[in-house]
Design an enzyme around this catalytic site. Structure first.
Site, PDB file in Angstrom:
ATOM      1  N   LYS A   9     -12.360 -25.010  47.221  1.00  0.00           N
ATOM      2  CA  LYS A   9     -12.953 -26.342  47.424  1.00  0.00           C
ATOM      3  C   LYS A   9     -13.113 -26.660  48.914  1.00  0.00           C
ATOM      4  O   LYS A   9     -12.484 -26.003  49.766  1.00  0.00           O
ATOM      5  CB  LYS A   9     -12.075 -27.382  46.739  1.00  0.00           C
ATOM      6  N   TYR A  49     -18.771 -30.872  36.051  1.00  0.00           N
ATOM      7  CA  TYR A  49     -17.713 -31.847  35.767  1.00  0.00           C
ATOM      8  C   TYR A  49     -18.153 -32.860  34.710  1.00  0.00           C
ATOM      9  O   TYR A  49     -17.674 -34.002  34.716  1.00  0.00           O
ATOM     10  CB  TYR A  49     -17.282 -32.545  37.056  1.00  0.00           C
ATOM     11  N   PHE A  57     -13.101 -41.999  38.735  1.00  0.00           N
ATOM     12  CA  PHE A  57     -13.125 -41.206  39.976  1.00  0.00           C
ATOM     13  C   PHE A  57     -14.216 -40.137  39.985  1.00  0.00           C
ATOM     14  O   PHE A  57     -14.262 -39.296  40.880  1.00  0.00           O
ATOM     15  CB  PHE A  57     -11.752 -40.550  40.213  1.00  0.00           C
ATOM     16  N   ARG A  85      -5.281 -19.341  36.019  1.00  0.00           N
ATOM     17  CA  ARG A  85      -4.827 -20.723  35.792  1.00  0.00           C
ATOM     18  C   ARG A  85      -3.326 -20.841  36.096  1.00  0.00           C
ATOM     19  O   ARG A  85      -2.878 -21.833  36.671  1.00  0.00           O
ATOM     20  CB  ARG A  85      -5.099 -21.156  34.348  1.00  0.00           C
ATOM     21  N   THR A  91      -3.124 -29.724  37.658  1.00  0.00           N
ATOM     22  CA  THR A  91      -4.162 -30.389  38.465  1.00  0.00           C
ATOM     23  C   THR A  91      -3.595 -31.158  39.662  1.00  0.00           C
ATOM     24  O   THR A  91      -4.110 -31.039  40.777  1.00  0.00           O
ATOM     25  CB  THR A  91      -4.992 -31.341  37.569  1.00  0.00           C
ATOM     26  N   ARG A 102      -1.572 -24.665  43.988  1.00  0.00           N
ATOM     27  CA  ARG A 102      -1.571 -26.123  44.204  1.00  0.00           C
ATOM     28  C   ARG A 102      -0.172 -26.606  44.584  1.00  0.00           C
ATOM     29  O   ARG A 102      -0.018 -27.508  45.412  1.00  0.00           O
ATOM     30  CB  ARG A 102      -2.095 -26.821  42.952  1.00  0.00           C
ATOM     31  N   ASN A 112      -7.189 -30.431  45.595  1.00  0.00           N
ATOM     32  CA  ASN A 112      -6.210 -29.493  45.030  1.00  0.00           C
ATOM     33  C   ASN A 112      -6.624 -28.017  45.173  1.00  0.00           C
ATOM     34  O   ASN A 112      -6.314 -27.181  44.345  1.00  0.00           O
ATOM     35  CB  ASN A 112      -5.881 -29.876  43.584  1.00  0.00           C
ATOM     36  N   HIS A 115     -10.810 -24.709  42.111  1.00  0.00           N
ATOM     37  CA  HIS A 115     -11.184 -24.862  40.708  1.00  0.00           C
ATOM     38  C   HIS A 115     -10.970 -23.506  40.048  1.00  0.00           C
ATOM     39  O   HIS A 115     -11.265 -22.475  40.649  1.00  0.00           O
ATOM     40  CB  HIS A 115     -12.658 -25.258  40.565  1.00  0.00           C
ATOM     41  N   GLU A 126     -19.474 -20.971  33.283  1.00  0.00           N
ATOM     42  CA  GLU A 126     -19.382 -21.349  34.704  1.00  0.00           C
ATOM     43  C   GLU A 126     -19.847 -20.211  35.615  1.00  0.00           C
ATOM     44  O   GLU A 126     -20.490 -20.466  36.637  1.00  0.00           O
ATOM     45  CB  GLU A 126     -17.936 -21.749  35.034  1.00  0.00           C
TER      46      GLU A 126
END
Ligand code: ADP
Length: 153
Positions: A9, A49, A57, A85, A91, A102, A112, A115, A126
Site C-alpha cells: 500500500k 473494495y 470510511f 494471510r 486488519t 501488520r 496496514n 492487501h 483480483e
C-alpha cells in the site's frame, strides 16, 4: 500451485518498507511470479473494495490507496492464499499479532501495509483485475526441491 495477490500500500512506499515487506514473503519461500508499480484509480478501487462500499470510511480508504502508486505482487506457493494471510495478520495493525507483517509494522486499521487476497476465488479475480496474463511469469524456482517434500505439491 496456488497464486495470490499482495498489494504493497502507499503507506509502505512512503515509509520505505517495500524491500523489507517483500523480503518477508520471499524468505518464507513464496515464489514472486509478478510485480509492478501502478497508480490505483477510483474506478478500480470501487471494484476491489466493493464489499466496503456501505462503510462510512469507504472514500477515506480509497483516498489512502490512491495517495501514491502501489506495488502489486503475485506470489505463488502451496496454499499461498492462506499462508500469505497468516503472514499478514488481522486488519487492525494494533491488534495484529507480533511477528505478522501488520503486527510488526502497523499502528492502524487503515494504514496496514499490505492487501492480501482472502480466498482462492478472490485471488483469481483480483489477479485478473491487476495483471495481464503476460505479466505473470511461470519460471522455475531453483530452491523448490528444498522448500517442499515431494508429496506436498
Ligand atoms: P483486509 O485488508 O484485512 O482483508 P477488509 O477487506 O475488511 O480487510 O478491508 C480492506 C481495507 O480497508 C483494510 O485493509 C483497511 O485498510 C481498510 N479498513 C477496513 N476496515 C476498516 C476500519 N474499520 N477503519 C479503517 N479502515 C478500515
Amino acid at each position: 500451485m496456488e497464486k495470490t495477490l499482495v498489494i504493497l500500500k502507499p503507506c509502505t512506499l512512503q515509509r520505505g518498507l517495500v524491500g523489507e515487506i517483500t523480503n518477508r514473503f520471499e524468505r518464507k519461500g513464496l515464489r514472486l511470479a509478478g510485480m509492478k508499480m501502478v497508480q490505483l484509480t477510483d474506478e478500480i478501487l470501487n471494484e476491489h473494495y466493493a464489499h466496503l462500499s456501505a462503510k462510512p470510511f469507504f472514500q477515506r480508504v480509497k483516498d489512502s490507496m490512491m495517495a501514491c502508486p502501489v506495488i502489486v505482487c503475485c506470489f505463488e506457493g502451496v496454499d499461498a492464499v492462506e499462508t500469505v494471510r497468516a503472514l499478514t495478520g488481522v486488519t487492525n495493525g494494533r491488534k495484529a499479532a507480533p511477528g505478522t507483517i501488520r503486527g510488526d509494522y502497523s499502528m492502524s486499521f487503515q494504514e496496514n501495509i499490505v492487501h492480501a487476497s482472502d480466498s482462492h476465488e478472490a485471488a483469481e479475480t483480483e489477479l485478473k483485475r491487476f495483471f495481464n496474463p503476460q505479466e505473470i511469469f511461470d519460471y522455475e524456482q531453483a530452491t523448490f526441491g528444498f522448500l517442499y517434500a515431494n508429496d506436498e505439491y
